[in-house]
Design an enzyme around this catalytic site. Structure first.
Site, PDB file in Angstrom:
ATOM      1  N   THR A   1       5.922 -17.927  -4.847  1.00 21.95           N
ATOM      2  CA  THR A   1       6.328 -19.258  -5.324  1.00 21.95           C
ATOM      3  C   THR A   1       5.243 -19.943  -6.144  1.00 21.95           C
ATOM      4  OG1 THR A   1       5.690 -20.157  -3.158  1.00 21.95           O
ATOM      5  CG2 THR A   1       8.021 -19.677  -3.519  1.00 21.95           C
TER       6      THR A   1
ATOM      7  N   ASP B   1       0.858  -1.179   0.000  1.00 21.74           N
ATOM      8  CA  ASP B   1       0.000   0.000   0.000  1.00 21.74           C
ATOM      9  C   ASP B   1       0.900   1.236   0.000  1.00 21.74           C
ATOM     10  OD1 ASP B   1      -2.296   1.718   0.395  1.00 21.74           O
ATOM     11  OD2 ASP B   1      -3.297   0.003   1.330  1.00 21.74           O
TER      12      ASP B   1
ATOM     13  N   ARG C   1       0.038 -27.018   4.736  1.00 23.50           N
ATOM     14  CA  ARG C   1      -0.841 -27.881   3.938  1.00 23.50           C
ATOM     15  C   ARG C   1      -0.922 -29.267   4.560  1.00 23.50           C
ATOM     16  NH1 ARG C   1      -1.983 -25.175  -0.848  1.00 23.50           N
ATOM     17  NH2 ARG C   1      -1.419 -23.013  -0.466  1.00 23.50           N
TER      18      ARG C   1
END
Length: 211
Positions: free
Chosen positions: A119, A65, A211
């Site tokens: 990635t 930002d 994950r």
């Protein structure tokens, strides 16, 4: 060798699940990463709960930002006592310098980390954005800018880690997602992956596992 290189990603959308995983781990062995989905739902209360049981927190919100806004956000993160916070290096020098200045004299300044190339992205993705130089060149360029702007390190693919370690020195922090125990296993939405041993040998400081 870094005695605690593992950053465990809390890839959940509820505090209960994140706290349940934290209870199975140890703050003596790893740190925890909270991303956008979990933080948007559960917020500061979860950060404080995990800190209360001894965990260092990587607040992975990837700020991007105007300089004043990112500086203010980093100041709040420092007030929360988070260990690490990140931002997109594509936000530019003035944004990163403002962030570094905002936390420089804080009692508990977090590590400030710049995101280079996600990635999940391949060369074709960069080409669509008009960034036709090789991924490695962009990672090197943005890592140099991050260091010059006062950041402590960058998030990068393990495939760029060896080059960035050589270019940026031994103290520069390299945080590497895209870590998979089996190089032939499921990549999810990651594209440039390595095993933990490969990444550490390449020069990674911290490995994001999830994950």
């Amino acid at each position: 060798m870094n005695p605690k290189p593992l950053l465990i990603a809390l890839d959940y959308n509820r505090s209960a699940d994140a706290l349940a995983l934290a209870a199975q781990l140890s703050p003596d062995l790893c740190r925890l990463k909270i991303g956008k989905e979990l933080y948007t739902r559960e917020g500061r209360q979860l950060v404080e709960a995990l800190q209360g049981i001894g965990y260092d927190i990587f607040l992975d919100l990837k700020y991007h930002d105007i300089p004043n806004t990112v500086a203010a956000a980093c100041r709040v993160a420092a007030d929360m006592g988070v260990w690490m916070v990140d931002m997109h290096t594509a936000g530019g020098r003035r944004m990163m310098e403002a962030a570094a200045e905002a936390v420089a004299n804080h009692r508990q300044s977090p590590l400030l980390i710049g995101v280079t190339i996600l990635t999940s992205m391949e060369q074709a993705d960069l080409n669509e954005l008009g960034l036709t130089a090789p991924i490695a060149d962009w990672a090197s360029r943005w890592a140099a800018l991050a260091q010059q702007s006062g950041l402590d390190g960058v998030v990068c693919s393990p495939h760029e880690a060896a080059t960035l370690r050589q270019q940026r020195g031994s103290e520069f922090v390299l945080v590497t997602p895209g870590i998979r125990p089996n190089p032939g296993g499921n990549q999810d939405d990651q594209r440039r992956i390595m095993t933990p041993v490969q990444a550490l040998e390449a020069g990674s400081s911290y490995l994001v596992m999830g994950r």
